[in-house]
Design a protein around this motif. Sequence first.
Motif, PDB file in Angstrom:
ATOM      1  N   ARG A   1      15.927 -24.168 -12.818  1.00  0.00           N
ATOM      2  CA  ARG A   1      16.719 -25.349 -12.451  1.00  0.00           C
ATOM      3  C   ARG A   1      17.745 -25.739 -13.509  1.00  0.00           C
ATOM      4  NH1 ARG A   1      17.636 -26.914  -7.370  1.00  0.00           N
ATOM      5  NH2 ARG A   1      15.945 -25.975  -6.206  1.00  0.00           N
ATOM      6  N   SER A   2      17.359 -25.726 -14.762  1.00  0.00           N
ATOM      7  CA  SER A   2      18.184 -26.336 -15.808  1.00  0.00           C
ATOM      8  C   SER A   2      19.454 -25.576 -16.121  1.00  0.00           C
ATOM      9  CB  SER A   2      17.361 -26.485 -17.090  1.00  0.00           C
ATOM     10  OG  SER A   2      16.238 -27.307 -16.873  1.00  0.00           O
TER      11      SER A   2
ATOM     12  N   HIS B   1      24.503 -18.299 -11.508  1.00  0.00           N
ATOM     13  CA  HIS B   1      23.357 -18.302 -12.417  1.00  0.00           C
ATOM     14  C   HIS B   1      22.127 -18.944 -11.770  1.00  0.00           C
ATOM     15  CE1 HIS B   1      26.050 -18.026 -16.258  1.00  0.00           C
ATOM     16  NE2 HIS B   1      25.903 -16.867 -15.630  1.00  0.00           N
ATOM     17  N   LEU B   2      20.994 -18.378 -12.077  1.00  0.00           N
ATOM     18  CA  LEU B   2      19.697 -18.930 -11.699  1.00  0.00           C
ATOM     19  C   LEU B   2      18.884 -19.221 -12.950  1.00  0.00           C
ATOM     20  CD1 LEU B   2      17.737 -19.605  -9.347  1.00  0.00           C
ATOM     21  CD2 LEU B   2      16.862 -17.268  -9.592  1.00  0.00           C
ATOM     22  N   LEU B   3      18.745 -18.230 -13.809  1.00  0.00           N
ATOM     23  CA  LEU B   3      18.088 -18.392 -15.104  1.00  0.00           C
ATOM     24  C   LEU B   3      19.086 -18.724 -16.205  1.00  0.00           C
ATOM     25  CD1 LEU B   3      15.738 -15.272 -14.927  1.00  0.00           C
ATOM     26  CD2 LEU B   3      15.099 -17.650 -14.510  1.00  0.00           C
ATOM     27  N   GLY B   4      20.296 -18.231 -16.068  1.00  0.00           N
ATOM     28  CA  GLY B   4      21.292 -18.377 -17.120  1.00  0.00           C
ATOM     29  C   GLY B   4      21.184 -17.230 -18.111  1.00  0.00           C
ATOM     30  N   PRO B   5      22.299 -16.863 -18.765  1.00  0.00           N
ATOM     31  CA  PRO B   5      22.297 -15.694 -19.665  1.00  0.00           C
ATOM     32  C   PRO B   5      21.300 -15.787 -20.805  1.00  0.00           C
ATOM     33  CG  PRO B   5      24.542 -16.438 -19.199  1.00  0.00           C
ATOM     34  CD  PRO B   5      23.626 -17.483 -18.642  1.00  0.00           C
TER      35      PRO B   5
ATOM     36  N   PHE C   1      21.557 -11.929  -8.178  1.00  0.00           N
ATOM     37  CA  PHE C   1      22.166 -11.002  -9.134  1.00  0.00           C
ATOM     38  C   PHE C   1      21.319 -10.903 -10.400  1.00  0.00           C
ATOM     39  CE2 PHE C   1      24.824 -10.068 -12.779  1.00  0.00           C
ATOM     40  CZ  PHE C   1      25.518  -8.940 -12.370  1.00  0.00           C
ATOM     41  N   GLU C   2      20.910 -12.049 -10.949  1.00  0.00           N
ATOM     42  CA  GLU C   2      20.103 -12.035 -12.163  1.00  0.00           C
ATOM     43  C   GLU C   2      18.735 -11.398 -11.921  1.00  0.00           C
ATOM     44  OE1 GLU C   2      21.768 -15.847 -14.707  1.00  0.00           O
ATOM     45  OE2 GLU C   2      20.047 -16.113 -13.395  1.00  0.00           O
ATOM     46  N   ILE C   3      18.140 -11.675 -10.749  1.00  0.00           N
ATOM     47  CA  ILE C   3      16.832 -11.092 -10.451  1.00  0.00           C
ATOM     48  C   ILE C   3      16.942  -9.575 -10.333  1.00  0.00           C
ATOM     49  CG2 ILE C   3      14.923 -11.053  -8.816  1.00  0.00           C
ATOM     50  CD1 ILE C   3      15.209 -13.640 -10.489  1.00  0.00           C
ATOM     51  N   ALA C   4      17.999  -9.094  -9.669  1.00  0.00           N
ATOM     52  CA  ALA C   4      18.205  -7.655  -9.569  1.00  0.00           C
ATOM     53  C   ALA C   4      18.366  -7.027 -10.953  1.00  0.00           C
ATOM     54  CB  ALA C   4      19.429  -7.367  -8.708  1.00  0.00           C
ATOM     55  N   ASP C   5      19.137  -7.690 -11.800  1.00  0.00           N
ATOM     56  CA  ASP C   5      19.341  -7.207 -13.167  1.00  0.00           C
ATOM     57  C   ASP C   5      18.009  -7.141 -13.915  1.00  0.00           C
ATOM     58  OD1 ASP C   5      20.839  -6.452 -15.492  1.00  0.00           O
ATOM     59  OD2 ASP C   5      20.671  -8.521 -16.194  1.00  0.00           O
ATOM     60  N   LEU C   6      17.187  -8.168 -13.741  1.00  0.00           N
ATOM     61  CA  LEU C   6      15.886  -8.208 -14.408  1.00  0.00           C
ATOM     62  C   LEU C   6      14.967  -7.100 -13.890  1.00  0.00           C
ATOM     63  CD1 LEU C   6      13.747  -9.595 -16.204  1.00  0.00           C
ATOM     64  CD2 LEU C   6      13.237 -11.094 -14.265  1.00  0.00           C
TER      65      LEU C   6
ATOM     66  N   TRP D   1      16.313 -13.826 -23.153  1.00  0.00           N
ATOM     67  CA  TRP D   1      15.002 -14.139 -23.752  1.00  0.00           C
ATOM     68  C   TRP D   1      13.875 -13.451 -22.987  1.00  0.00           C
ATOM     69  CZ3 TRP D   1      11.247 -16.645 -20.874  1.00  0.00           C
ATOM     70  CH2 TRP D   1      10.066 -16.965 -21.557  1.00  0.00           C
ATOM     71  N   LEU D   2      13.904 -13.533 -21.664  1.00  0.00           N
ATOM     72  CA  LEU D   2      12.832 -12.956 -20.857  1.00  0.00           C
ATOM     73  C   LEU D   2      12.769 -11.442 -21.036  1.00  0.00           C
ATOM     74  CD1 LEU D   2      10.595 -13.277 -18.798  1.00  0.00           C
ATOM     75  CD2 LEU D   2      12.331 -13.264 -16.990  1.00  0.00           C
ATOM     76  N   LYS D   3      13.898 -10.788 -21.022  1.00  0.00           N
ATOM     77  CA  LYS D   3      13.909  -9.337 -21.247  1.00  0.00           C
ATOM     78  C   LYS D   3      13.330  -8.998 -22.620  1.00  0.00           C
ATOM     79  CE  LYS D   3      18.007  -8.285 -18.427  1.00  0.00           C
ATOM     80  NZ  LYS D   3      19.418  -7.809 -18.483  1.00  0.00           N
TER      81      LYS D   3
END
Length: 516
Positions: free
Chosen positions: A321-322, A340-344, A388-393, A349-351
């Motif tokens: 959300r943030s 963005h969903l998670l943000g860069p 897009f971010e989820i696919a990248d992850l 950080w998650l990766k």
Amino acid sequence: MSMRVRNGGALTRRRFLMTLTSAAAAGGHKAAAAFPSRLAQRPLVTHGVQSGDVSMDGGMVWARSDRPARLLIEASSTSNFANICHASFADALPETDFTAKALLEDLPSGQDIFYRLRFQDLLSPKVTSEPVIGHFRTAPSDRRTISFVWSGDTAGQGWGIDESRGGMRTYATMLRHRPDFFIHCGDNIYADCIVPEKQSLPNGETWCNIVTDEKSRVATTLPDYRGNYKYNLLDANVRAFNAEVPVFAQWDNHEVMDNWWPEGTFDRPDYKVHSALLLAARAGRAFHEYMPLRYVSSEPGRIYRRISYGPLLDIFLLDMRSYRGLNDTRPQNGDGPDAHLLGPQQLAWLKRELRRSAATWKVIASDAPLATIAADLLDGRCAAGPGFEIADLLRFMKRAGIRNTVWLTADLHYTAAHYFDPNKALFDDFEPFWEFVSGPLHAGTWTPVGLNRAFGPQVIFQKAASPGQGDNLAPCFGLQFFGHVKIDGVSRQMTVTLNDVEDRALWTKTLDPVFV
């Protein structure tokens, strides 16, 4: 009859004392709490005790006073406090709505820890409250069996505390499992949902809520947001659970308002404030005041974090959300800020933390189901949108050889098991994985929703309200859910069970770890 509570979620002093005493009797450790009999002379622990973010050597503890006071903290590995392994203090002042929390450090791993909290009156230092005792277990340093529960969605759609129906009963059911910890996957409160005195049920009965001033309107001010958390803590089941089980808390949309994103502006009839960012700032402060999260000095308002729980488990708690962009499935800027969903920063950080993790299992706790996240696809690739971010992850996890990942979430207001199969996905550059959904804890139950095809989710199991029951089915009809996870210390197998409020095991899946 409904019960009205005034003055920031405080019952009349006599009635509130009776309620708290009932909480101690209703569940929790036999030494869960002792409450004062002369409230005018002593400080009061107003809303029970909590612990959270427990690791191998420490954990947070929390309490709230009824006045400016110093929280005196003692911890021991024995219930009689024969040996004190930690002693510290934290001040509860008006600036934090008289809440105080502190990190207990240098504790032994894999150990039951009993903590004793008292408030010392800052104006009369010789006057202290009666002690209230809580409990948690530190994470093991060896391969020991781990058990935990997860769910989300508390006090939504106007379904508040009806004491004649047992209050928020799912918390009592989860407590019977004696889990090591609890992951609350978001919607800890419903700041945008009022709690009326009564609601009509389809069977002709009436649901009667405890009501408060703050829950009689949507939250827009800091006191309003604080009042939402205090409302949930009026429930005896919630307080008994909090005294025994550490909470790993996330947030989603209803901690602020429905469907918000940081840059959003809006014009809604019940809101005099029109900036989502301003509301999020107030809501975030209340969230951190009332939830036992650890403090991140580099970003004080940060919610995403990794909790290492011994050699078998790492938990990655996300914040969708943030840092998100527009609530739009077709943003104009492709994979830019609007998508963005998670943000860069969070994604990086998650990766990084997934790559660093040496734990057998990596549990990713999400405040939104991946199966419902929309994505625009082009030639088999996620071209835009939150996906897009989820696919990248997912692509990164496959290429980095990160195995044994399981996603846990709530939000759908029903329970389900989703298997993500690249052979049935539009975007297929990932390894198959499971997502388990459970909730609500105490809110309206919904009918099933359609899933987005981008990542190939298959519904293996689900239990929800039927079309005839419709959305927003009251908690008293039994469709309230939580999930239970057990990781065996010998085989390292993970067993996931989806349960209902009556503790019926609805569906179970045992996963074998993969070793490369």
